[in-house]
Design an enzyme around this catalytic site. Structure first.
Site: not given
Length: 314
Positions: A75-76, A80, A149-150, A160, A192-193
């Site tokens: 998928d990467g 690209r 995608n996102e 933090k 990612y979601a």
């Protein structure tokens, strides 16, 4: 004029070299012209493909002359390739050399079949919604980009949290500390979601997702908005912590305190070629290896039965 097919190969995978050489030879045998970037072409040195006359994009072939892009990788690699051809209407077809490969259309073992479909033009093209991403700070645009995608807003310091306020259609919804917020398309719902606990959305559904990551809040549930909506996240300056914006895990920008990230549907979709028009549910089962034992399928009505299964008098 000869048909030109652009090949994208994952240069870090040895199997991509073999697959690219095989595809080049098969395309040439069928009378099509394989095209690669100068960098990707270097991986074919010493292979059978070196003698078939692979042409070079942006040297003796223009992007406007390309019929289709074939991506050999995961998928990467598809993301690209989509970035490289973003300003064109070239459709992409992925041959999975990775793991899950949700954006890929076929597997490595099906490469010859995939090339045959390309040669015979027995493929269809579907359009996937992309998102438009704008970052504001102190009234100025810091970044204007896009994602398939996102867009993920994440904390810049792993120790933090960042304080954010989320917004939909110009109205604030909640303020909380968190590790980040993912703003995704339906295509990104399985990326990612999904890892952040968001819902899986069928690609045909026109919607966008907002998924908070590890939020310290009572109301921080994943949300699905209309495709006409504008989602926004503001990085509050209260604690002075920076954030980081990642688009498709590839393009990154620093988010100073006080930054505002706006996401809406892009006017330009990404075009993906399909040769296996199976339902998305079938793809889910295959890619995630989901158990389906015990499934009996839809009830088939017998002749003479009504909707309640009652026998009708003839």
């Amino acid at each position: 004029m000869s048909r030109k097919i652009l090949l994208f190969a994952h240069t870090g995978r040895p199997e991509a070299t073999t697959a690219a050489a095989q595809a080049c030879v098969r395309l040439r045998e069928a009378g099509l012209i394989p095209v690669m970037s100068r960098g990707d072409l270097e991986i074919l040195r010493g292979t059978e493909a070196e003698s078939v006359g692979v042409q070079v994009i942006n040297e003796n072939v223009a992007l406007d002359d390309i019929e289709l892009g074939v991506v050999l990788g995961g998928d990467g690699s598809v993301l690209r390739a989509a970035e490289i051809i973003r300003h064109t209407d070239i459709p992409l077809i992925g041959v999975n050399l990775g793991h899950v490969g949700f954006l890929a259309e076929s597997e490595r073992s099906d490469l010859d079949e995939t090339v045959d479909h390309i040669v015979n033009r027995t493929y269809t093209v579907e359009e996937r919604m992309a998102i438009d991403v704008v970052v504001w700070c102190q009234g100025q645009i810091l970044t204007h980009t896009w994602a398939l995608n996102e867009a993920s807003i994440e904390k810049g310091n792993r120790e933090k949290m960042i304080e954010v306020v989320i917004e939909v259609d110009g109205r604030p919804l909640s303020t909380f500390g968190c590790d980040g917020v993912v703003l995704a398309s339906p295509t990104g719902s399985t990326a990612y979601a999904f890892s952040g606990g968001g819902p899986i959305v069928w690609p045909e559904v026109e919607a966008m997702l907002m998924v908070p990551l590890s939020a310290h809040a009572l109301f921080a549930r994943p949300m699905v908005t209309a495709p006409s909506s504008t989602m926004a996240v503001e990085v509050l300056p209260a604690n002075g912590h920076y954030g980081v914006l990642w688009c498709d895990g590839r393009r990154t920008n620093e988010l100073p305190p006080g930054s505002r990230i706006e996401v809406k549907r892009s006017d330009k979709p990404v075009r993906l070629a399909r040769i296996h028009p199976a339902p998305f549910s079938e793809r889910l089962v295959k890619k995630f290896d989901l158990p389906t034992r015990g499934w009996r399928g839809p009830v088939r009505r017998h002749r003479g039965e009504n909707d309640r299964g009652e026998i009708q008098d003839s």
